[in-house]
Enzyme design. Structure first.
Site, PDB file in Angstrom:
ATOM      1  N   ARG A 208       0.827  -1.218   0.000  1.00 20.68           N
ATOM      2  CA  ARG A 208       0.000   0.000   0.000  1.00 20.68           C
ATOM      3  C   ARG A 208       0.860   1.266   0.000  1.00 20.68           C
ATOM      4  O   ARG A 208       0.506   2.267  -0.628  1.00 20.68           O
ATOM      5  CB  ARG A 208      -0.925  -0.031   1.219  1.00 20.68           C
ATOM      6  CG  ARG A 208      -1.856   1.167   1.347  1.00 20.68           C
ATOM      7  CD  ARG A 208      -2.807   0.974   2.524  1.00 20.68           C
ATOM      8  NE  ARG A 208      -3.491   2.197   2.896  1.00 20.68           N
ATOM      9  CZ  ARG A 208      -4.668   2.588   2.404  1.00 20.68           C
ATOM     10  NH1 ARG A 208      -5.279   1.840   1.509  1.00 20.68           N
ATOM     11  NH2 ARG A 208      -5.237   3.721   2.790  1.00 20.68           N
TER      12      ARG A 208
ATOM     13  N   LEU B  46      -6.891   7.610  -1.425  1.00 19.82           N
ATOM     14  CA  LEU B  46      -6.952   6.175  -1.131  1.00 19.82           C
ATOM     15  C   LEU B  46      -7.961   5.965  -0.010  1.00 19.82           C
ATOM     16  O   LEU B  46      -7.912   6.665   1.010  1.00 19.82           O
ATOM     17  CB  LEU B  46      -5.589   5.638  -0.670  1.00 19.82           C
ATOM     18  CG  LEU B  46      -4.538   5.339  -1.732  1.00 19.82           C
ATOM     19  CD1 LEU B  46      -3.176   5.160  -1.076  1.00 19.82           C
ATOM     20  CD2 LEU B  46      -4.907   4.092  -2.518  1.00 19.82           C
ATOM     21  N   SER B  47      -8.870   5.014  -0.179  1.00 15.16           N
ATOM     22  CA  SER B  47      -9.785   4.662   0.899  1.00 15.16           C
ATOM     23  C   SER B  47      -9.031   3.896   1.980  1.00 15.16           C
ATOM     24  O   SER B  47      -7.916   3.403   1.769  1.00 15.16           O
ATOM     25  CB  SER B  47     -10.940   3.814   0.369  1.00 15.16           C
ATOM     26  OG  SER B  47     -11.772   4.573  -0.470  1.00 15.16           O
ATOM     27  N   ALA B  48      -9.647   3.776   3.146  1.00 15.25           N
ATOM     28  CA  ALA B  48      -9.045   3.026   4.245  1.00 15.25           C
ATOM     29  C   ALA B  48      -8.922   1.545   3.875  1.00 15.25           C
ATOM     30  O   ALA B  48      -9.768   1.006   3.147  1.00 15.25           O
ATOM     31  CB  ALA B  48      -9.899   3.177   5.502  1.00 15.25           C
TER      32      ALA B  48
ATOM     33  N   TYR C 158     -11.360  -1.092   1.442  1.00 21.54           N
ATOM     34  CA  TYR C 158     -10.925  -1.864   0.276  1.00 21.54           C
ATOM     35  C   TYR C 158     -11.081  -3.369   0.513  1.00 21.54           C
ATOM     36  O   TYR C 158     -11.410  -4.115  -0.412  1.00 21.54           O
ATOM     37  CB  TYR C 158      -9.465  -1.546  -0.056  1.00 21.54           C
ATOM     38  CG  TYR C 158      -9.255  -0.235  -0.781  1.00 21.54           C
ATOM     39  CD1 TYR C 158     -10.061   0.140  -1.850  1.00 21.54           C
ATOM     40  CD2 TYR C 158      -8.236   0.627  -0.410  1.00 21.54           C
ATOM     41  CE1 TYR C 158      -9.865   1.334  -2.510  1.00 21.54           C
ATOM     42  CE2 TYR C 158      -8.021   1.824  -1.077  1.00 21.54           C
ATOM     43  CZ  TYR C 158      -8.841   2.177  -2.125  1.00 21.54           C
ATOM     44  OH  TYR C 158      -8.641   3.372  -2.788  1.00 21.54           O
TER      45      TYR C 158
END
Length: 241
Positions: free
Chosen positions: A38, A63-65, A69
């Site tokens: 990540r 970016l989502s947490a 995801y």
């Protein structure tokens, strides 16, 4: 959104924590998460936050947490050879993880509103292909990204087996999103503050499941050009040989 699991010291420890908390539940999803670090999708000066279960935004880059995801990847029920459409494809992090599962006969398309983010995603994809040990261990379905508003996909565009939208979908656009799916396909999107899984069980039949409460920025509405016409996004599936 995020903070559901403890921060990790590295990517593997983050995945261990997501597994322990039951956000990652299947081997395929775990393998994809472990294969792509990540932190590689962060700007250098922000990498210290990469293994926290938190969303990250800098300018147009988002970016989502990790917990979000994880739920998305599990809900998509990915299999080799499927076609996937990522609406608001952003950094390409999710699309690249999906590509590791789809394999060489899959289709992996992304639509992203911001051209600077498309450029960022292409750089990150190139870095992954050139440097990652994981790349050689998988048959990768390389994502391709196009610039445009995902609410302006050409009506004669193909339909997909799996669709994900990474922005909050207004109720009036629900039908539009559902019609991007083939029969038997799965759509995952934030709808009315809930991450929602919709399965197309027939030409006009659907099953809907609410997964968890989320907070996403809403979809950007299309702006029409001076001629009053929108610029349609063209997407085409490869013709089977």
């Amino acid at each position: 959104m995020g903070g559901a699991v403890s921060a990790g010291e590295d990517n593997d420890e983050l995945i261990d924590n997501l597994k322990e908390a039951q956000y990652i539940r299947t081997d395929l999803v775990e393998q994809a998460f472990r294969a792509i670090d990540r932190a590689d999708y962060y700007l250098e000066e922000f990498k210290e936050n990469a293994y926290k279960d938190l969303a990250w935004k800098h300018g147009n880059i988002h970016l989502s947490a990790p917990c979000i995801y994880s739920e998305v990847m599990e809900a998509l029920d990915l299999q080799p050879g499927l076609s996937f459409l990522n609406l608001g494809s952003g950094t390409g992090y999710l699309s690249s993880m999906v590509g590791l599962i789809l394999g060489p006969f899959g289709v992996n398309h992304g639509v992203e509103l911001h051209s600077d983010v498309i450029e960022y995603a292409k750089q990150k994809l190139d870095f992954f292909i050139r440097t990652s040990d994981s790349f050689d261990k998988f048959d990768f379905c390389e994502p391709s990204f196009v610039t445009g508003n995902c609410l302006e996909i050409s009506p004669d565009c193909c339909q997909y087996d799996r669709v994900y939208c990474g922005a909050g979908v207004q109720k009036e656009h629900e039908e539009y999103m559902k019609n991007l799916l083939k029969v038997g396909g799965i759509l995952v999107m934030p709808l009315e503050e809930k991450l929602t899984k919709i399965t197309r069980t027939g030409p006009s039949a659907w099953e809907t499941k609410k997964i968890l409460a989320v907070s996403f920025a809403p979809l950007v509405q299309p702006c029409h050009s001076e001629s009053g016409k929108s610029r349609l996004v063209q997407l085409h599936l490869p013709i089977p040989i």
